[in-house]
Design a protein around this motif. Structure first.
Motif, short mmCIF file in Angstrom:
data_model
loop_
_atom_site.label_atom_id
_atom_site.label_comp_id
_atom_site.label_asym_id
_atom_site.label_seq_id
_atom_site.Cartn_x
_atom_site.Cartn_y
_atom_site.Cartn_z
N ARG A 6 -11.67 23.36 -83.33
CA ARG A 6 -11.85 22.56 -82.12
C ARG A 6 -10.51 22.23 -81.46
NH1 ARG A 6 -16.75 20.75 -80.80
NH2 ARG A 6 -18.40 20.65 -82.38
N ALA A 7 -9.44 22.19 -82.26
CA ALA A 7 -8.14 21.81 -81.74
C ALA A 7 -7.51 22.89 -80.87
CB ALA A 7 -7.19 21.48 -82.90
N PHE A 8 -7.98 24.14 -81.00
CA PHE A 8 -7.37 25.24 -80.25
C PHE A 8 -7.63 25.06 -78.75
CE2 PHE A 8 -7.43 29.53 -78.38
CZ PHE A 8 -6.15 29.92 -78.69
N LYS A 9 -6.57 25.03 -77.96
CA LYS A 9 -6.68 24.74 -76.53
C LYS A 9 -6.38 25.96 -75.66
CE LYS A 9 -7.92 20.58 -77.18
NZ LYS A 9 -9.33 20.23 -76.98
N GLY A 10 -6.19 27.10 -76.29
CA GLY A 10 -5.91 28.30 -75.51
C GLY A 10 -7.18 28.94 -74.98
N PHE A 11 -7.03 30.04 -74.30
CA PHE A 11 -8.15 30.78 -73.73
C PHE A 11 -8.84 31.56 -74.85
CE2 PHE A 11 -9.75 34.66 -71.50
CZ PHE A 11 -10.71 34.02 -70.74
N LEU B 270 -2.77 18.01 -80.71
CA LEU B 270 -2.26 17.47 -81.98
C LEU B 270 -3.28 16.57 -82.67
CD1 LEU B 270 -0.08 17.16 -84.07
CD2 LEU B 270 0.98 15.39 -82.65
N ASP B 271 -3.89 15.67 -81.91
CA ASP B 271 -4.86 14.76 -82.52
C ASP B 271 -6.03 15.53 -83.12
OD1 ASP B 271 -3.34 12.57 -81.85
OD2 ASP B 271 -4.43 12.17 -79.98
N GLU B 272 -6.55 16.50 -82.37
CA GLU B 272 -7.68 17.30 -82.86
C GLU B 272 -7.27 18.16 -84.06
OE1 GLU B 272 -10.79 17.54 -82.26
OE2 GLU B 272 -11.11 16.43 -80.40
N LEU C 169 -20.99 37.51 -90.21
CA LEU C 169 -21.67 38.06 -89.04
C LEU C 169 -20.62 38.42 -87.98
CD1 LEU C 169 -24.75 35.65 -88.66
CD2 LEU C 169 -24.70 37.95 -89.64
N PRO C 170 -20.77 39.55 -87.29
CA PRO C 170 -19.74 40.00 -86.35
C PRO C 170 -19.50 39.04 -85.19
CG PRO C 170 -21.77 41.27 -86.11
CD PRO C 170 -21.92 40.47 -87.36
N CYS C 171 -20.43 38.13 -84.93
CA CYS C 171 -20.29 37.21 -83.80
C CYS C 171 -19.79 35.83 -84.23
CB CYS C 171 -21.63 37.05 -83.09
SG CYS C 171 -22.99 36.76 -84.25
N CYS C 172 -19.44 35.66 -85.52
CA CYS C 172 -18.99 34.35 -86.00
C CYS C 172 -17.49 34.19 -85.80
CB CYS C 172 -19.34 34.19 -87.48
SG CYS C 172 -18.93 32.56 -88.13
N TYR C 173 -17.10 33.09 -85.14
CA TYR C 173 -15.69 32.79 -84.94
C TYR C 173 -15.07 32.14 -86.16
CZ TYR C 173 -15.53 33.76 -79.90
OH TYR C 173 -15.53 34.36 -78.68
N GLY C 174 -15.89 31.58 -87.04
CA GLY C 174 -15.36 30.96 -88.24
C GLY C 174 -15.76 29.50 -88.35
N LYS C 175 -15.09 28.81 -89.27
CA LYS C 175 -15.43 27.43 -89.57
C LYS C 175 -14.87 26.47 -88.52
CE LYS C 175 -13.81 27.09 -93.79
NZ LYS C 175 -13.61 26.57 -95.14
N THR C 176 -15.70 25.52 -88.12
CA THR C 176 -15.27 24.45 -87.24
C THR C 176 -15.93 23.18 -87.73
OG1 THR C 176 -15.12 25.92 -85.36
CG2 THR C 176 -15.24 23.59 -84.88
N ASP C 177 -15.16 22.28 -88.31
CA ASP C 177 -15.72 21.08 -88.90
C ASP C 177 -15.66 19.90 -87.93
OD1 ASP C 177 -15.46 21.87 -92.10
OD2 ASP C 177 -13.93 22.72 -90.81
N ASN C 178 -16.68 19.03 -87.98
CA ASN C 178 -16.56 17.75 -87.31
C ASN C 178 -16.64 16.65 -88.36
OD1 ASN C 178 -19.27 17.00 -87.82
ND2 ASN C 178 -19.97 18.04 -85.98
#
Length: 244
Positions: A76-81, A99-101, A211-220
């Motif tokens: 979630r912290a990634f702010k790029g395109f 930074l906070d994220e 799965l080929p469409c999975c970007y990976g783990k994103t925790d909240n």
């Protein structure tokens, strides 16, 4: 051919382990440096060279660069395109993070690793009592591909799941990222709103992340999440191997 496929599996596994190494051991250094500079956005350099991939001076090994980038897209912290195809990312790239994220991403990662270690110990105990768990997990995978995906995709477009739309300069959506929470309730695994049942949790999560469409783990803070390219998820569901 078999040797090539095995080599691909080993590198792919190594890429995921490199991401875990980045989160657990490399990221704290950059967090500390960013806090010293008191900046809201921090940039972490990543480079692909002939001998492998580097994060700054840290060597990650000979891994799949684009696959590693897809895991970064899931934070979630990634702010790029967040490009539709991670293979188009520059081989010398400054990855921008809030930074906070990013701090929250790190602590959520630590908590999740502790959670997976705990569930692994539970799994080992349950395996002793239930020899059919592996078979149940395989059935659950097939049911997820052929039944759950259709329901999840339909509900995503009804606004019942969190979806981030990445827009181009003209305001048109070029990609959509779907977030699915994973949660254990009374030994049953829930993927979003879908009850997978009693399964080998780590094996099923590995199935989802591969799965080929999975970007990976994103925790909240409340739930463990996986991020998916929604269009890619639809294409996977409609593929001959899934929909017949």
């Amino acid at each position: 051919m078999e040797l090539l496929e095995k080599n691909h599996e080993l590198i792919s596994d190594g890429t995921y382990l490199a991401f875990l190494d980045f989160m657990a051991n490399i990221l704290p250094f950059y967090l500390e440096e960013a806090v010293k500079k008191a900046t809201k956005t921090t940039y972490i350099p990543i480079t692909e060279k002939e001998d492998g991939v580097y994060i700054g001076k840290y060597y990650l090994g000979k891994i799949y660069y684009s696959e590693f980038i897809s895991y970064i897209f899931g934070l979630r912290a990634f702010k790029g395109f967040k490009m539709l195809d991670p293979r188009t990312v520059s081989k010398d790239f400054l990855m921008p993070f809030d930074l906070d994220e990013l701090t929250q991403d790190y602590y959520r990662f630590v908590q999740m690793e502790e959670y997976l270690t705990f569930t692994e110990s539970l799994k080992n105990e349950s395996d002793k009592q239930d020899c059919g768990l592996a078979e149940l997990t395989e059935v659950a995978k097939e049911n997820f591909k052929k039944l759950a995906l259709k329901e999840i995709i339909e509900e995503a477009y009804k606004g019942k799941y969190s979806v981030t739309r990445i827009l181009d300069a003209g305001g048109d959506a070029i990609t959509e990222i779907l977030y699915l929470s994973l949660e254990l309730r009374n030994e049953d695994l829930f993927v979003g709103k879908y009850n997978v049942g009693k399964v080998d949790v780590n094996d099923f999560i590995a199935f989802l992340t591969n799965l080929p469409c999975c970007y990976g783990k994103t925790d909240n803070l409340k739930e463990y999440e996986l991020a998916f390219n929604l269009k890619g998820l639809i294409e996977y569901f409609l593929s001959p191997g899934v929909t017949r």
